[in-house]
Design a protein around this motif. Structure first.
Motif, PDB file in Angstrom:
ATOM      1  N   MET A 124       0.764  -1.222  -0.065  1.00 23.62           N
ATOM      2  CA  MET A 124       0.033  -0.001   0.026  1.00 23.62           C
ATOM      3  C   MET A 124       0.828   1.162   0.058  1.00 23.62           C
ATOM      4  N   THR A 125       0.493   2.281  -0.873  1.00 27.42           N
ATOM      5  CA  THR A 125       1.312   3.432  -0.889  1.00 27.42           C
ATOM      6  C   THR A 125       0.742   4.460   0.167  1.00 27.42           C
ATOM      7  N   THR A 126       1.729   4.877   0.966  1.00 23.88           N
ATOM      8  CA  THR A 126       1.384   5.897   2.330  1.00 23.88           C
ATOM      9  C   THR A 126       1.523   7.456   1.906  1.00 23.88           C
ATOM     10  N   LYS A 127       1.155   8.186   2.700  1.00 22.10           N
ATOM     11  CA  LYS A 127       1.270   9.725   2.193  1.00 22.10           C
ATOM     12  C   LYS A 127       2.869  10.032   2.040  1.00 22.10           C
ATOM     13  N   GLU A 128       3.723   9.338   3.036  1.00 21.79           N
ATOM     14  CA  GLU A 128       5.014   9.650   3.136  1.00 21.79           C
ATOM     15  C   GLU A 128       5.792   9.148   1.773  1.00 21.79           C
ATOM     16  N   ASP A 129       5.173   7.825   1.359  1.00 21.63           N
ATOM     17  CA  ASP A 129       5.724   7.519   0.052  1.00 21.63           C
ATOM     18  C   ASP A 129       5.478   8.334  -1.111  1.00 21.63           C
ATOM     19  N   LEU A 130       4.070   8.991  -1.288  1.00 19.57           N
ATOM     20  CA  LEU A 130       3.974  10.008  -2.172  1.00 19.57           C
ATOM     21  C   LEU A 130       4.885  11.147  -1.968  1.00 19.57           C
ATOM     22  N   HIS A 131       4.959  11.681  -0.893  1.00 19.22           N
ATOM     23  CA  HIS A 131       5.892  12.850  -0.762  1.00 19.22           C
ATOM     24  C   HIS A 131       7.323  12.675  -1.278  1.00 19.22           C
ATOM     25  N   GLU A 132       8.080  11.490  -0.976  1.00 18.73           N
ATOM     26  CA  GLU A 132       9.166  11.184  -1.431  1.00 18.73           C
ATOM     27  C   GLU A 132       9.246  10.974  -2.894  1.00 18.73           C
ATOM     28  N   PHE A 133       8.192  10.321  -3.431  1.00 24.49           N
ATOM     29  CA  PHE A 133       8.114  10.115  -4.786  1.00 24.49           C
ATOM     30  C   PHE A 133       8.111  11.364  -5.943  1.00 24.49           C
ATOM     31  N   VAL A 134       7.379  12.382  -5.140  1.00 26.84           N
ATOM     32  CA  VAL A 134       7.171  13.703  -5.906  1.00 26.84           C
ATOM     33  C   VAL A 134       8.371  14.308  -5.824  1.00 26.84           C
ATOM     34  N   GLN A 135       9.042  14.622  -4.624  1.00 28.63           N
ATOM     35  CA  GLN A 135      10.407  15.132  -4.531  1.00 28.63           C
ATOM     36  C   GLN A 135      11.394  14.517  -5.349  1.00 28.63           C
ATOM     37  N   GLN A 136      11.499  13.312  -5.637  1.00 23.72           N
ATOM     38  CA  GLN A 136      12.473  12.620  -6.311  1.00 23.72           C
ATOM     39  C   GLN A 136      12.296  12.861  -7.801  1.00 23.72           C
ATOM     40  N   LYS A 137      10.982  12.554  -8.181  1.00 20.88           N
ATOM     41  CA  LYS A 137      10.672  12.503  -9.722  1.00 20.88           C
ATOM     42  C   LYS A 137      10.656  13.774 -10.290  1.00 20.88           C
ATOM     43  N   LEU A 138       9.685  14.627  -9.448  1.00 16.77           N
ATOM     44  CA  LEU A 138       9.511  15.902 -10.198  1.00 16.77           C
ATOM     45  C   LEU A 138      10.792  16.910 -10.154  1.00 16.77           C
ATOM     46  N   GLY A 139      11.551  16.609  -9.295  1.00 19.88           N
ATOM     47  CA  GLY A 139      12.871  17.597  -9.496  1.00 19.88           C
ATOM     48  C   GLY A 139      12.586  19.015  -8.939  1.00 19.88           C
ATOM     49  N   ASP A 140      12.845  19.683 -10.146  1.00 17.49           N
ATOM     50  CA  ASP A 140      12.893  21.128  -9.944  1.00 17.49           C
ATOM     51  C   ASP A 140      11.412  21.551 -10.469  1.00 17.49           C
ATOM     52  N   TYR A 141      10.629  20.670 -10.848  1.00 19.61           N
ATOM     53  CA  TYR A 141       9.287  21.275 -11.183  1.00 19.61           C
ATOM     54  C   TYR A 141       8.271  21.541  -9.942  1.00 19.61           C
ATOM     55  N   ARG A 142       7.787  22.591 -10.044  1.00 17.36           N
ATOM     56  CA  ARG A 142       6.741  23.160  -9.073  1.00 17.36           C
ATOM     57  C   ARG A 142       5.366  22.337  -9.059  1.00 17.36           C
ATOM     58  N   PHE A 143       4.822  21.729  -8.053  1.00 19.83           N
ATOM     59  CA  PHE A 143       3.647  20.889  -8.179  1.00 19.83           C
ATOM     60  C   PHE A 143       2.539  21.824  -7.825  1.00 19.83           C
ATOM     61  N   VAL A 144       1.511  21.877  -8.742  1.00 20.41           N
ATOM     62  CA  VAL A 144       0.277  22.893  -8.769  1.00 20.41           C
ATOM     63  C   VAL A 144      -0.986  22.315  -9.188  1.00 20.41           C
ATOM     64  N   VAL A 145      -1.738  22.496  -8.346  1.00 22.43           N
ATOM     65  CA  VAL A 145      -3.329  21.932  -8.457  1.00 22.43           C
ATOM     66  C   VAL A 145      -4.189  23.112  -8.832  1.00 22.43           C
ATOM     67  N   VAL A 146      -4.947  23.076  -9.869  1.00 21.04           N
ATOM     68  CA  VAL A 146      -5.885  24.033 -10.170  1.00 21.04           C
ATOM     69  C   VAL A 146      -7.301  23.485 -10.120  1.00 21.04           C
ATOM     70  N   SER A 147      -7.999  23.992  -9.411  1.00 22.77           N
ATOM     71  CA  SER A 147      -9.571  23.657  -9.456  1.00 22.77           C
ATOM     72  C   SER A 147     -10.545  24.742  -9.196  1.00 22.77           C
ATOM     73  N   ASN A 148     -11.865  24.613  -9.447  1.00 26.30           N
ATOM     74  CA  ASN A 148     -12.739  25.643  -9.034  1.00 26.30           C
ATOM     75  C   ASN A 148     -13.047  25.640  -7.718  1.00 26.30           C
ATOM     76  N   ARG A 149     -13.350  24.583  -7.198  1.00 20.84           N
ATOM     77  CA  ARG A 149     -13.759  24.468  -5.645  1.00 20.84           C
ATOM     78  C   ARG A 149     -12.381  24.644  -4.752  1.00 20.84           C
ATOM     79  N   GLN A 150     -12.427  25.307  -3.651  1.00 21.58           N
ATOM     80  CA  GLN A 150     -11.288  25.265  -3.031  1.00 21.58           C
ATOM     81  C   GLN A 150     -11.338  24.431  -1.738  1.00 21.58           C
ATOM     82  N   PRO A 151     -10.089  24.013  -1.336  1.00 24.17           N
ATOM     83  CA  PRO A 151     -10.103  22.688  -0.006  1.00 24.17           C
ATOM     84  C   PRO A 151     -10.643  23.495   1.215  1.00 24.17           C
ATOM     85  N   TYR A 152     -10.239  24.794   1.418  1.00 21.88           N
ATOM     86  CA  TYR A 152     -10.699  25.222   2.617  1.00 21.88           C
ATOM     87  C   TYR A 152     -11.373  26.604   2.536  1.00 21.88           C
TER      88      TYR A 152
END
Length: 499
Positions: free
Chosen positions: A1-29
């Motif tokens: 099973m993939t965990t929150k920590e696994d995903l964080h490490e994966f994104v940091q390793q693989k996206l490298g210098d790319y900023r991670f940006v989500v765009v949606s109409n509805r806001q999370p808070y």
């Protein structure tokens, strides 16, 4: 099973210098006034349920439209705030819409045109030129907000849903070559060609979406619908082996990625040591007494099948009067798009049905249906999932439906029965649910009854299998698979290992 920590490490390793940006109409808070004080609350909806844990794991940037009356009081001069407020892990950037923009882009083109176009719920789409113009303008406003934020940096832009069909192309036109990787996740069904062809702006929508490097849908069926629409509508090359569209030397991958929820977090919330105390308080608050609890949780939308659900409850009580004073059906409904006439009519219809059913079947100390409106705190909702013997999801047409998965996550006791529409995307994964056709009132009512009288061993066997499915395919695995698919393009890797 993939965990929150696994995903964080994966994104940091693989996206490298790319900023991670989500765009949606509805806001999370959103920030609202309650009793003269500013409070932060999380709006309802599948996009928020799914993506908030992903963003907390990736520490990225989320750009969304402001919706809270007190939002402006807490954002900085760059329209940003760190969220969640009690434990900040990522940045929320708010985009401010005028009332005419909200009316035309959101209530108009998005929800009076595209929403009914994509859902087989027998509601006619309404296409107005002024709404379309607002839709263009707001897509442009969001594209400018993205570019203002990232500047000359490289970024992975993850566009959410049907509100931003045009934005991918706008972003590619604004950015430098190879600056952006853009992906689009479509949270609702994609219609057949026969349905989509009535849209006056169909070519502009497809052109905008094909600027993405990848488009994700919940199911293979929706992927196939999209490919058929493109094949019959635009001059392009469809690569059936790669499941992609090539148009003007640009390739867009089309992939099925069924979305999910944070299994561990929901499971943890419902394993509280004081569960019995909370259950007793909720039973007293809702006057549940010793009745079995049947639960429905939805936005009040005509695609959710709430009237059909009430009619099935009514029919079941007609056929099984022995159930009177032994069950209660609790429908939690969040008001939605009430400015649109068809939504106001639906709300009135539900009110009338609840009143009729309760008048028809109630006794001196008992009524069969409780209908409560408004957002419910997450912790309270999770406890109601756990308390419910039966959860009813009767969508007439739904891309996925995460209520079904939340209910499963909440049942660490391996008990409970999910009554699930065969027209919800989640039915393709949760095959051990009791599947129903919400248009068939007799079959629907019989299925609810069978769920109530199902032997304990059968309930357990079904729930264990469904929990295994959701546990393994949680929201972090979904996000990792999605990002992995994009990285195979950008970095030309022969294989990107799944987390």
């Amino acid at each position: 099973m993939t965990t929150k920590e696994d995903l964080h490490e994966f994104v940091q390793q693989k996206l490298g210098d790319y900023r991670f940006v989500v765009v949606s109409n509805r806001q999370p808070y959103e920030h609202v006034y309650k009793k003269g004080k500013i409070e932060c609350q999380r709006p309802s909806g599948g996009v928020i349920t799914a993506l908030d844990p992903v963003m907390q794991a990736s520490h990225g940037l989320w750009i969304a439209a402001s919706s809270g009356e007190a939002d402006h009081r807490v954002t900085d001069r760059h329209n940003k705030i760190q969220v969640p407020v009690d434990h900040p892990t990522y940045t929320l950037k708010r985009v401010w819409l005028t009332k005419p923009e909200e009316e035309g882009y959101y209530y108009g083109y998005s929800n009076d045109a595209l929403w009914p176009l994509c859902h087989m719920a027998f509601q006619r789409p309404v296409f107005k030129q002024e709404d379309w113009q607002h839709y263009i303008n707001v897509n442009q406003k969001f594209a400018l907000a993205v570019m203002e934020e990232i500047g000359d940096e490289k970024a992975f832009i993850w566009v959410q849903d049907y509100h931003f069909c045009l934005m991918p192309k706008m972003l590619k036109d604004m950015a430098a070559a190879n600056q952006l990787i853009i992906a689009h996740f479509w949270h609702i069904p994609w219609p057949s060609y026969e349905a989509f062809r009535i849209c006056p702006q169909k070519n502009e929508i497809l052109e905008g979406m094909l600027a993405n490097d990848m488009i994700g849908f919940h199911t293979h069926y929706h992927c196939n619908n999209f490919l058929e629409v493109v094949d019959r509508q635009l001059e392009s090359k469809i690569d059936r082996e790669r499941f992609s569209v090539i148009r003007k030397d640009h390739e867009t991958l089309i992939r099925p990625y069924p979305i999910s929820v944070d299994f561990d977090e929901i499971n943890r919330k419902t394993q509280s040591s004081d569960f019995s105390k909370v259950e007793s308080e909720l039973r007293e608050e809702l006057h549940l007494d010793n009745c079995q609890l049947l639960l429905g949780v939805d936005r009040i939308d005509y695609t959710k099948g709430i009237p059909e659900r009430l009619e099935a409850i009514d029919r079941m009580l007609e056929k099984h009067p022995e159930l009177k004073e032994k069950i209660i059906f609790l429908q939690i409904g969040v008001l939605s798009r009430i400015h649109l006439a068809k939504y106001k009519a639906l709300n009135d219809q539900i009110n009338a049905l609840v009143e009729r059913i309760n008048w028809k079947h109630s006794t001196a100390d008992w009524s069969p249906v409780i209908f409560t409106r408004g957002n419910m705190p997450s912790s309270k909702l999770m406890m109601l999932y756990r308390m419910a013997q039966v959860c009813i999801v009767s969508a007439l047409h739904d891309g996925m439906n995460l209520v079904a998965k939340e209910f499963i996550c909440a049942h660490g006791d391996d008990d409970g029965v999910l009554v699930l529409s065969q027209f919800a995307g989640s039915a393709r994964e949760l095959t051990e649910a009791t599947l129903i056709n919400p248009y068939d009132c007799e079959q629907f009512s019989d299925s609810i009854y069978q769920a109530l009288v199902m032997p304990a061993e059968e309930r357990r066997k079904r729930m264990v299998k469904m929990r295994e499915t959701v546990h393994e395919n949680n929201i972090f695995r979904w996000a990792a698979k999605f990002v992995s698919g994009l990285l195979k393009i950008e970095f030309k890797e022969k294989e990107v290992a799944e987390v």
